[in-house]
Design a protein around this motif. Sequence first.
Motif, mmCIF file in Angstrom:
data_model
loop_
_atom_site.group_PDB
_atom_site.id
_atom_site.type_symbol
_atom_site.label_atom_id
_atom_site.label_comp_id
_atom_site.label_asym_id
_atom_site.label_seq_id
_atom_site.Cartn_x
_atom_site.Cartn_y
_atom_site.Cartn_z
ATOM 1 N N LEU A 100 0.841 -1.179 0.000
ATOM 2 C CA LEU A 100 0.000 0.000 0.000
ATOM 3 C C LEU A 100 0.885 1.240 0.000
ATOM 4 C CD1 LEU A 100 -3.089 0.370 0.105
ATOM 5 C CD2 LEU A 100 -2.857 0.789 2.549
ATOM 6 N N ALA A 101 0.607 2.203 -0.873
ATOM 7 C CA ALA A 101 1.437 3.400 -0.983
ATOM 8 C C ALA A 101 1.396 4.205 0.313
ATOM 9 C CB ALA A 101 0.948 4.254 -2.150
ATOM 10 N N PRO A 102 2.488 4.927 0.631
ATOM 11 C CA PRO A 102 2.561 5.658 1.904
ATOM 12 C C PRO A 102 1.398 6.612 2.154
ATOM 13 C CG PRO A 102 4.727 5.571 0.901
ATOM 14 C CD PRO A 102 3.772 4.989 -0.100
ATOM 15 N N HIS A 103 0.951 7.351 1.130
ATOM 16 C CA HIS A 103 -0.128 8.313 1.365
ATOM 17 C C HIS A 103 -1.440 7.609 1.710
ATOM 18 C CE1 HIS A 103 -0.198 7.324 -2.919
ATOM 19 N NE2 HIS A 103 -1.468 7.668 -2.959
ATOM 20 N N LEU A 104 -1.640 6.414 1.133
ATOM 21 C CA LEU A 104 -2.841 5.647 1.463
ATOM 22 C C LEU A 104 -2.742 5.048 2.859
ATOM 23 C CD1 LEU A 104 -3.398 3.793 -1.930
ATOM 24 C CD2 LEU A 104 -4.498 5.884 -1.134
ATOM 25 N N LEU A 105 -1.559 4.570 3.208
ATOM 26 C CA LEU A 105 -1.365 4.003 4.540
ATOM 27 C C LEU A 105 -1.554 5.063 5.615
ATOM 28 C CD1 LEU A 105 -0.492 1.510 6.224
ATOM 29 C CD2 LEU A 105 1.818 2.445 6.125
ATOM 30 N N LEU A 106 -0.964 6.251 5.402
ATOM 31 C CA LEU A 106 -1.088 7.323 6.393
ATOM 32 C C LEU A 106 -2.527 7.812 6.501
ATOM 33 C CD1 LEU A 106 2.165 9.382 5.668
ATOM 34 C CD2 LEU A 106 1.754 7.733 7.505
ATOM 35 N N THR A 107 -3.238 7.810 5.373
ATOM 36 C CA THR A 107 -4.654 8.176 5.419
ATOM 37 C C THR A 107 -5.442 7.165 6.246
ATOM 38 O OG1 THR A 107 -4.524 9.279 3.256
ATOM 39 C CG2 THR A 107 -6.713 8.615 4.005
ATOM 40 N N GLY A 108 -5.110 5.876 6.097
ATOM 41 C CA GLY A 108 -5.756 4.856 6.911
ATOM 42 C C GLY A 108 -5.412 4.992 8.388
ATOM 43 N N MET A 109 -4.179 5.366 8.692
ATOM 44 C CA MET A 109 -3.768 5.540 10.081
ATOM 45 C C MET A 109 -4.517 6.683 10.749
ATOM 46 S SD MET A 109 0.343 4.900 10.015
ATOM 47 C CE MET A 109 0.435 5.025 11.802
ATOM 48 N N ALA A 110 -4.838 7.721 9.973
ATOM 49 C CA ALA A 110 -5.580 8.862 10.534
ATOM 50 C C ALA A 110 -6.944 8.422 11.052
ATOM 51 C CB ALA A 110 -5.733 9.960 9.478
ATOM 52 N N LYS A 111 -7.519 7.375 10.458
ATOM 53 C CA LYS A 111 -8.810 6.870 10.933
ATOM 54 C C LYS A 111 -8.671 6.176 12.288
ATOM 55 C CE LYS A 111 -10.424 6.228 6.178
ATOM 56 N NZ LYS A 111 -10.804 5.263 5.126
ATOM 57 N N VAL A 112 -7.447 5.733 12.591
ATOM 58 C CA VAL A 112 -7.193 5.051 13.855
ATOM 59 C C VAL A 112 -6.750 6.039 14.932
ATOM 60 C CG1 VAL A 112 -5.801 3.277 15.017
ATOM 61 C CG2 VAL A 112 -6.572 2.927 12.642
ATOM 62 N N TYR A 113 -5.814 6.947 14.574
ATOM 63 C CA TYR A 113 -5.172 7.811 15.565
ATOM 64 C C TYR A 113 -5.659 9.260 15.548
ATOM 65 C CZ TYR A 113 -1.975 3.868 15.967
ATOM 66 O OH TYR A 113 -1.448 2.625 16.169
ATOM 67 N N GLY A 114 -6.425 9.646 14.545
ATOM 68 C CA GLY A 114 -6.912 11.019 14.471
ATOM 69 C C GLY A 114 -6.236 11.812 13.373
ATOM 70 N N SER A 115 -6.739 13.005 13.125
ATOM 71 C CA SER A 115 -6.266 13.809 11.994
ATOM 72 C C SER A 115 -4.867 14.380 12.200
ATOM 73 C CB SER A 115 -7.246 14.951 11.720
ATOM 74 O OG SER A 115 -7.361 15.794 12.854
ATOM 75 N N VAL A 116 -4.392 14.413 13.442
ATOM 76 C CA VAL A 116 -3.007 14.787 13.741
ATOM 77 C C VAL A 116 -2.419 13.646 14.562
ATOM 78 C CG1 VAL A 116 -1.470 16.456 14.842
ATOM 79 C CG2 VAL A 116 -3.584 17.251 13.755
ATOM 80 N N PHE A 117 -1.440 12.937 14.002
ATOM 81 C CA PHE A 117 -0.840 11.838 14.746
ATOM 82 C C PHE A 117 0.672 11.828 14.564
ATOM 83 C CE2 PHE A 117 -1.958 9.957 10.639
ATOM 84 C CZ PHE A 117 -0.840 9.186 10.321
ATOM 85 N N CYS A 118 1.334 11.011 15.362
ATOM 86 C CA CYS A 118 2.789 11.041 15.437
ATOM 87 C C CYS A 118 3.390 9.670 15.173
ATOM 88 C CB CYS A 118 3.224 11.550 16.815
ATOM 89 S SG CYS A 118 5.010 11.613 17.054
ATOM 90 N N LEU A 119 4.397 9.638 14.302
ATOM 91 C CA LEU A 119 5.253 8.470 14.114
ATOM 92 C C LEU A 119 6.671 8.879 14.501
ATOM 93 C CD1 LEU A 119 4.009 7.288 10.594
ATOM 94 C CD2 LEU A 119 3.450 6.260 12.788
ATOM 95 N N PHE A 120 7.556 7.924 14.604
ATOM 96 C CA PHE A 120 8.943 8.238 14.918
ATOM 97 C C PHE A 120 9.869 7.644 13.866
ATOM 98 C CE2 PHE A 120 7.120 9.200 18.980
ATOM 99 C CZ PHE A 120 7.961 10.158 19.531
ATOM 100 N N VAL A 121 10.800 8.452 13.389
ATOM 101 C CA VAL A 121 11.891 7.987 12.548
ATOM 102 C C VAL A 121 13.113 7.987 13.456
ATOM 103 C CG1 VAL A 121 13.259 8.375 10.482
ATOM 104 C CG2 VAL A 121 10.836 9.006 10.510
ATOM 105 N N GLY A 122 13.493 6.817 13.949
ATOM 106 C CA GLY A 122 14.466 6.768 15.029
ATOM 107 C C GLY A 122 13.831 7.400 16.260
#
Length: 525
Positions: A82-104
């Motif tokens: 799944l392309a990154p923009h689609l995955l992040l859009t799906g994550m927003a449904k789980v965590y909300g319209s502003v969410f946080c990931l960590f790179v390192g």
Amino acid sequence: MACAGLAGWSWPLRDPVCCALLAAAGLLLGLYWLLSRPPRGLPPGPSPWPLVGNFGFALLPGPLRKRWLLSERAGQGGSRPLAPHLLLTGMAKVYGSVFCLFVGSRPMIVLSDFEAVREALVSQAEVFSDRPSIPIVAMLTKKKGVVFAPYGPIWRQQRKFSHSTLRHFGLGKHSLEPKIIEELKYVKEEMLRYGKDPFNPFPIISNSVSNVICSMAFGRRFDYEDIEFKTMLSLMSRALEISVNSHVFLVNICPWLYYLPFGPFRELRQIEFDVTAFLKKIIAQHRDTLNRENPRDFIDMYLLQVEEERKSNSESSFNEDYLFFIIGDLFIAGTDTTTNTLLWCLLYMSLHPEVQEKVHAEIEVVTGRDRAPSLTDKAHMPFTEATIMEVQRMTVVVPLSVPRMASATAVLRGYTIPKGSVIVPNLWSVHRDPNIWERPDDFQPTRFLDENGQLIKREMFIPFGIGKRVCMGEQLAKMELFLMFVNLMQNFTFLYPDNATKPAMEGRFGLTLAPYPFNIIALKR
């Protein structure tokens, strides 16, 4: 035997030295855990792993991991991630319209609705206009140019000069129309060669869009059969794709991987070498033939500015090295984005003949089939303009924008955003938000028209981004899109071959979102 085995494993605990080492290791792990704990007040998101954070979407929990590992659809070559923009859009449904990931250990804040994007990029523009230092980008751009350079006095100076100089050569002005219309003559000739046979429109569209940029930046156009020119366009497209969709992405974690002598790492270095040689040769030719009384193009104007700055400011940022990176921005970004938007337009027209018929009908009324279109026709072609806008909404050729960075700790939507956080505006999510757009996954140009058929300007429509770092080429792109699209629709009816499989419409993710390769038929009208 079991007891003997356990006794064998328990011996280190009786050794004082081993006990001390184990205690020290435990202490260090505990300190690392305490020091690397996310700061308080961050937006929600999946828990990061030690050292790697959330790097590699395969580390995400549960169903999200499965969605990343296996595509929802089978593509032309089988299943795809799944392309990154689609995955992040799906994550927003789980965590909300502003969410946080960590790179390192570095927070990456994803903004998934219009209000969050506007608050960050417009209301708090001074804080959220910087660029993060991403290793692969820093290696390729040396943090120079206009697109990826850090926000600050040098960037403002270079952008102001670049924008005013491009305006001098026609950006946003009717004086550029003849160059675009002239280029379309070559497009028409190339398409007519295929008759009723299917063909790949990518090289033709790419050549024409790039030539408009070249006329302003280099003072010349290139023949469509020019081998060097065709090679450069192909290399640029390839570089943008492999920088995101291959192991080259790992350079952002381990920069030394860039110098590996094999695979996509070697390929990207070779592309960088070839494109650098091509652009620097053009700059050298301009330097050798410069007429100070009659500058021909952007490069001439910049070289004159370099000479002027040297007289009064030895520390000036204007130099041939910086010119190279600005030309690279114009040539690469200016070609790829508009090319892909036009390709999406042709693909959507071939798949939606009922929309294409309405565009044809409007063009017949306004320009007929003989007069070349003009920007003055725009006001009289609301359905055509709405169609272009709907294609842009559906595809968003830079779906995750260009990442920003917080230059200071700030509060956004009630969350604390630490200094140095990477900010990712998910424009794809904004343009597919069901709270804004009715049936957002349907292709409906009429959503941009009122009850009288007149165009509606919608604030949430932001294909070029918003804020201080809005796309510098927005005016040029809008001119090219309208004039080229109308001219093509004026001369051709585009059909999708009956025996061809419809391409996956989520697109091929790179720095820009390109349609998967497709063939169409262009019937002369």
